[in-house]
Design a protein around this motif. Structure first.
Motif, mmCIF file in Angstrom:
data_model
loop_
_atom_site.group_PDB
_atom_site.id
_atom_site.type_symbol
_atom_site.label_atom_id
_atom_site.label_comp_id
_atom_site.label_asym_id
_atom_site.label_seq_id
_atom_site.Cartn_x
_atom_site.Cartn_y
_atom_site.Cartn_z
ATOM 1 N N ASP A 77 51.091 -35.530 25.192
ATOM 2 C CA ASP A 77 51.877 -36.637 24.658
ATOM 3 C C ASP A 77 52.858 -37.138 25.707
ATOM 4 O O ASP A 77 53.146 -38.331 25.780
ATOM 5 C CB ASP A 77 52.638 -36.191 23.405
ATOM 6 N N PHE A 78 53.397 -36.228 26.495
ATOM 7 C CA PHE A 78 54.283 -36.644 27.578
ATOM 8 C C PHE A 78 54.216 -35.633 28.712
ATOM 9 O O PHE A 78 53.810 -34.482 28.529
ATOM 10 C CB PHE A 78 55.724 -36.819 27.101
ATOM 11 N N ILE A 79 54.592 -36.091 29.880
ATOM 12 C CA ILE A 79 54.636 -35.251 31.075
ATOM 13 C C ILE A 79 56.006 -35.392 31.707
ATOM 14 O O ILE A 79 56.487 -36.511 31.945
ATOM 15 C CB ILE A 79 53.551 -35.656 32.088
ATOM 16 N N ILE A 80 56.650 -34.270 31.958
ATOM 17 C CA ILE A 80 57.916 -34.278 32.687
ATOM 18 C C ILE A 80 57.584 -34.253 34.174
ATOM 19 O O ILE A 80 56.910 -33.348 34.650
ATOM 20 C CB ILE A 80 58.783 -33.065 32.321
ATOM 21 N N GLU A 81 58.034 -35.249 34.892
ATOM 22 C CA GLU A 81 57.818 -35.327 36.334
ATOM 23 C C GLU A 81 59.155 -35.083 37.029
ATOM 24 O O GLU A 81 60.091 -35.852 36.877
ATOM 25 C CB GLU A 81 57.287 -36.707 36.713
ATOM 26 N N VAL A 82 59.238 -33.987 37.771
ATOM 27 C CA VAL A 82 60.481 -33.649 38.470
ATOM 28 C C VAL A 82 60.349 -34.094 39.922
ATOM 29 O O VAL A 82 59.491 -33.606 40.662
ATOM 30 C CB VAL A 82 60.780 -32.141 38.397
ATOM 31 N N THR A 83 61.193 -35.008 40.343
ATOM 32 C CA THR A 83 61.086 -35.623 41.650
ATOM 33 C C THR A 83 62.468 -36.064 42.108
ATOM 34 O O THR A 83 63.486 -35.587 41.605
ATOM 35 C CB THR A 83 60.111 -36.820 41.578
ATOM 36 N N ASN A 84 62.523 -36.957 43.081
ATOM 37 C CA ASN A 84 63.769 -37.635 43.424
ATOM 38 C C ASN A 84 63.454 -39.094 43.712
ATOM 39 O O ASN A 84 62.289 -39.477 43.867
ATOM 40 C CB ASN A 84 64.494 -36.961 44.603
ATOM 41 N N ARG A 85 64.463 -39.922 43.763
ATOM 42 C CA ARG A 85 64.246 -41.371 43.873
ATOM 43 C C ARG A 85 63.516 -41.739 45.172
ATOM 44 O O ARG A 85 62.612 -42.574 45.182
ATOM 45 C CB ARG A 85 65.581 -42.105 43.778
ATOM 46 N N LYS A 86 63.891 -41.084 46.264
ATOM 47 C CA LYS A 86 63.274 -41.386 47.551
ATOM 48 C C LYS A 86 61.779 -41.118 47.526
ATOM 49 O O LYS A 86 60.976 -41.912 48.033
ATOM 50 C CB LYS A 86 63.939 -40.569 48.659
ATOM 51 N N ASN A 87 61.374 -40.012 46.930
ATOM 52 C CA ASN A 87 59.951 -39.680 46.884
ATOM 53 C C ASN A 87 59.161 -40.636 45.993
ATOM 54 O O ASN A 87 57.993 -40.909 46.259
ATOM 55 C CB ASN A 87 59.759 -38.236 46.407
ATOM 56 N N VAL A 88 59.793 -41.128 44.926
ATOM 57 C CA VAL A 88 59.142 -42.137 44.099
ATOM 58 C C VAL A 88 58.861 -43.376 44.935
ATOM 59 O O VAL A 88 57.782 -43.979 44.861
ATOM 60 C CB VAL A 88 60.006 -42.492 42.875
ATOM 61 N N GLU A 89 59.831 -43.765 45.753
ATOM 62 C CA GLU A 89 59.669 -44.935 46.622
ATOM 63 C C GLU A 89 58.546 -44.717 47.629
ATOM 64 O O GLU A 89 57.711 -45.592 47.844
ATOM 65 C CB GLU A 89 60.986 -45.213 47.354
ATOM 66 N N ILE A 90 58.544 -43.553 48.264
ATOM 67 C CA ILE A 90 57.521 -43.267 49.271
ATOM 68 C C ILE A 90 56.137 -43.241 48.653
ATOM 69 O O ILE A 90 55.180 -43.833 49.172
ATOM 70 C CB ILE A 90 57.826 -41.921 49.973
ATOM 71 N N ARG A 91 56.015 -42.557 47.525
ATOM 72 C CA ARG A 91 54.713 -42.377 46.882
ATOM 73 C C ARG A 91 54.135 -43.699 46.391
ATOM 74 O O ARG A 91 52.912 -43.871 46.321
ATOM 75 C CB ARG A 91 54.844 -41.391 45.722
ATOM 76 N N ASN A 92 55.012 -44.635 46.051
ATOM 77 C CA ASN A 92 54.555 -45.913 45.500
ATOM 78 C C ASN A 92 54.910 -47.088 46.411
ATOM 79 O O ASN A 92 55.137 -48.201 45.925
ATOM 80 C CB ASN A 92 55.179 -46.121 44.110
ATOM 81 N N SER A 93 54.920 -46.845 47.702
ATOM 82 C CA SER A 93 55.340 -47.861 48.662
ATOM 83 C C SER A 93 54.477 -49.119 48.625
ATOM 84 O O SER A 93 54.924 -50.195 49.008
ATOM 85 C CB SER A 93 55.342 -47.283 50.083
ATOM 86 N N LEU A 99 58.245 -50.089 42.664
ATOM 87 C CA LEU A 99 59.433 -50.087 43.523
ATOM 88 C C LEU A 99 60.565 -50.857 42.857
ATOM 89 O O LEU A 99 61.718 -50.400 42.842
ATOM 90 C CB LEU A 99 59.099 -50.699 44.883
ATOM 91 N N TYR A 100 60.266 -52.015 42.312
ATOM 92 C CA TYR A 100 61.277 -52.817 41.634
ATOM 93 C C TYR A 100 61.836 -52.074 40.431
ATOM 94 O O TYR A 100 63.039 -52.047 40.189
ATOM 95 C CB TYR A 100 60.667 -54.149 41.201
ATOM 96 N N PHE A 101 60.932 -51.457 39.669
ATOM 97 C CA PHE A 101 61.326 -50.708 38.484
ATOM 98 C C PHE A 101 62.243 -49.539 38.855
ATOM 99 O O PHE A 101 63.310 -49.349 38.272
ATOM 100 C CB PHE A 101 60.063 -50.191 37.795
ATOM 101 N N ASN A 102 61.837 -48.766 39.856
ATOM 102 C CA ASN A 102 62.605 -47.588 40.263
ATOM 103 C C ASN A 102 63.989 -47.966 40.769
ATOM 104 O O ASN A 102 64.977 -47.293 40.485
ATOM 105 C CB ASN A 102 61.841 -46.813 41.340
ATOM 106 N N TRP A 128 65.827 -35.052 40.213
ATOM 107 C CA TRP A 128 66.487 -33.757 40.249
ATOM 108 C C TRP A 128 67.788 -33.766 41.028
ATOM 109 O O TRP A 128 68.801 -33.222 40.587
ATOM 110 C CB TRP A 128 65.531 -32.707 40.813
ATOM 111 N N ASP A 129 67.775 -34.366 42.201
ATOM 112 C CA ASP A 129 68.991 -34.342 43.023
ATOM 113 C C ASP A 129 70.123 -35.104 42.356
ATOM 114 O O ASP A 129 71.284 -34.681 42.383
ATOM 115 C CB ASP A 129 68.716 -34.887 44.428
#
Length: 263
Positions: A77-93, A99-102, A128-129
């Protein structure tokens, strides 16, 4: 400090099953039943020693209202994703939408689903950070109330946003919402109001049910979290009233939100 706080609630712990290097599944035992998984980025491996007790405390507080189920391999039903903002940007560059959403989301956690993937799990993204540390004298240090903040954000997201998004997902995926910025803003604000009300209920229930087992320091941390949830609720109630009072006109939204729909 966090590990010392964790020891205080060992009596509340329920087993956490480690499936592989990146995914853990919580095993809990009741009203709303949710199946979930947790994805932890490699550089954060080991945090399940903190995340597990936080989820156990949430479950112990809401045992009569929420059941988080262990179901290896999904569906979730849901997934907890533990990350940081920078990695979200890199992963979805390469994806300007993400990128706009984050960049538009401020806060330590938020919930989302992908509009073009009906039925996919809701994502509870924990930065997390930002959740666990703060900058003092130019250095990143652990927040003194980090564990209470983690428990609070999980309660807010799971008991608030996940349940709300699941209940309203069909409506939120409709073309009426998808193609109307005004309707998106209205539904977003309604979601925020609902989530912060649930966050307040969660912390209040936790303190009532488990307060005698918590240290004075931890109770103080949760009382402070309760006040932050109340303040944020008032903020979003005012914004929603303003939006509805303006006959549907779009207003500027202060970007301190935790939950937003992803289109």
């Amino acid at each position: 400090m966090i590990l010392n706080l964790v020891k205080i609630i060992l009596i509340l712990l329920l087993p956490i099953q480690v499936l592989n290097a990146n995914v853990i599944i919580g095993s809990f035992n009741v009203s709303h039943q949710l199946r979930f998984g947790v994805v932890i980025e490699p550089h954060l491996q080991g945090i399940e020693n903190i995340l597990g007790p936080a989820l156990a405390l949430l479950n112990a507080a809401l045992v009569e209202k929420l059941e988080l189920q262990n179901k290896a391999g999904g569906p979730y039903d849901f997934i907890i994703e533990v990350t940081n903002r920078k990695n979200v940007e890199i992963r979805n560059s390469g994806d300007n939408r993400i990128l706009y959403f984050n960049r538009g989301i401020q806060g330590d956690a938020y919930s989302l689903f992908y509009h073009d993937s009906p039925g996919s799990p809701i994502i509870v993204r924990v930065l997390w950070d930002e959740a666990m540390t703060e900058i003092k004298n130019g250095k990143s240090v652990e927040r003194p109330d980090a564990f209470a903040r983690l428990v609070t954000l999980l309660g807010h997201e799971i008991y608030g946003n996940v349940l709300n998004l699941r209940k309203k997902r069909e409506i939120l995926e409709s073309s009426q919402i998808k193609y109307s910025e005004t309707k998106q803003n209205e539904e977003w604000l309604k979601s925020e109001v609902s989530a912060f009300r649930s966050g307040i209920e969660f912390i209040s229930t936790l303190l009532k049910r488990l307060g005698p087992q918590l240290s004075v320091k931890m109770k103080s941390d949760f009382l402070a979290a309760l006040e932050r949830e109340k303040k944020s609720l008032s903020f979003y109630e005012d914004k929603l009233d303003s939006l509805l009072g303006n006959s549907g006109s779009v207003i500027f939204l202060s970007k301190i939100n935790r939950c937003k729909l992803f289109y």
